[in-house]
Design a protein around this motif. Structure first.
Motif, short mmCIF file in Angstrom:
data_model
loop_
_atom_site.label_atom_id
_atom_site.label_comp_id
_atom_site.label_asym_id
_atom_site.label_seq_id
_atom_site.Cartn_x
_atom_site.Cartn_y
_atom_site.Cartn_z
N SER A 281 4.26 0.34 -5.95
CA SER A 281 3.96 -0.80 -6.81
C SER A 281 2.94 -1.72 -6.14
N VAL B 211 11.41 7.10 -11.31
CA VAL B 211 10.45 6.42 -10.44
C VAL B 211 9.43 7.41 -9.88
N ARG C 74 13.77 6.49 -3.59
CA ARG C 74 13.44 5.70 -4.78
C ARG C 74 12.96 4.31 -4.41
N ARG D 284 6.90 8.15 -12.48
CA ARG D 284 6.02 7.02 -12.76
C ARG D 284 4.90 6.89 -11.73
N ASP E 277 9.21 2.93 -5.10
CA ASP E 277 9.07 1.82 -6.03
C ASP E 277 8.39 0.61 -5.38
#
Length: 343
Positions: free
Chosen positions: A335, A99, A327, A102, A331
């Motif tokens: 997002s 994560v 995390r 990303r 996330d």
């Protein structure tokens, strides 16, 4: 030359993992992580394997000077792998690494406030043998032998963290006798989590030399006493540059199933601490607000004034896994910011 490497790892104890460590004597010149060997251990003794197939693998992921032993000796934090070199089910670091990579372009950073409580035998340090001390109030950031207990251990732990080169940024006495806090960060997700685990190991190891224990129990004393949390401060590049991103992040944490998705992973016993009292929001209700320590997520007043900065998730327990809380925040919030075009 020969040096000692203390290999540290997180075990599979449920519902709250414990730290384990053992010493490897290495011949050679201390260097980087790439030169440190993988090692093994008996997973059947750490709730990570069955006796008929008990081998687990320790892979070094972070190292620093060992302030306890000194010299060339080092501390080595490891992640746990199965023998096929894939992440063990208890390895929560691997999911964070994916994560964090990303969303690396959003430059997420964290500061985690780790509260904990010293115990002398079966009672909190500073509690009388019979009954209770005076109600909480004067202990927070207090001074004096009638209100402060364990400062010698706290100072030794701080010094050990600094000698180890950890990103520890402060300490303070908390609201109950024998209760303290240290802060790690601001650092990137993997760095803050790795260093928090090592700082926890150093806390236990330092207290060991003083004959007392430290616990991350979120409600070490029942009744009218504050619990122990790990308030998690979080920001991205967009949040550090504008207030709209702050609001987007706060709103994202309250959408759909997100409040419960987070809370159920924020440490065992969270319902005992998040009661709506003692500077907490109820565990089953999500809220955010400026300067509100009774909200799930607090926007510091200075952030509103400056129109940029960070948010504080006040829900994580003291016993939360830092790999998990970072995390989840990355996330969820990253997002949402990506979807809103605020990156």
């Amino acid at each position: 030359m020969t040096f000692k490497a203390e290999y540290i790892w997180i075990d599979g104890t449920a519902p709250t993992a414990k730290l384990r460590s053992k010493t490897k004597v290495i011949t050679g010149v201390p260097a980087g992580l790439d030169t440190l060997p993988i090692w093994g251990f008996d997973g059947s003794s750490t709730n990570q394997a069955e006796g008929h197939s008990s081998d687990c693998v320790l892979k070094p992921v972070f190292s620093c000077p060992d302030p306890i032993r000194g010299g060339d000796d080092i501390l080595v934090l490891c992640e746990v792998l199965d023998t096929d070199m894939t992440p063990h089910p208890s390895n929560t670091r691997a999911a964070l690494a994916e994560v964090a990579e990303r969303f690396a372009a959003q430059e997420p950073i964290f500061g985690i406030e780790q509260e904990y409580t010293f115990f002398d035998g079966s009672r909190p340090l500073g509690f009388p043998e019979n009954g209770f001390p005076a109600p909480q109030g004067g202990y927070y950031c207090g001074v004096g032998a009638d209100e402060i207990f364990g400062r010698d251990v706290v100072e030794a732990h701080l010094e050990n963290c600094l000698k180890a080169g950890l990103g520890i940024s402060g300490i303070n006495a908390e609201v109950m006798p024998g209760q303290w806090e240290f802060q790690v960060g601001p650092l990137a997700p993997l760095e803050v989590s790795d260093q928090m685990w090592v700082a926890r190991w150093l806390l236990y190891r330092t207290a060991e030399d003083f004959g007392i224990s430290a616990t991350l129990d979120p409600k070490p004393v029942k009744g009218d006493w504050n619990g122990a949390g790990a308030h998690t401060n979080f920001s991205t590049k967009a949040m550090r540059e504008g207030y709209d991103a702050i609001i987007t992040a706060c709103e994202s944490l309250g959408e759909g199933s997100k409040p419960l998705d987070h809370v159920k992973n924020y440490g065992a016993g969270i319902d005992e601490r998040l009661t709506g009292l003692h500077e907490t929001a109820p565990w089953d209700k999500y809220s955010y607000g400026v300067s509100d320590r009774g909200a799930s997520v607090r926007i510091p007043w200075q952030v509103e004034k400056d129109g940029k900065g960070y948010i504080e998730d006040r829900r994580p327990n003291a016993n939360v896994d830092p790999y998990v809380v970072t995390r989840l925040l990355v996330d969820t919030c990253c997002s949402a910011l990506e979807k809103a075009g605020q990156v």
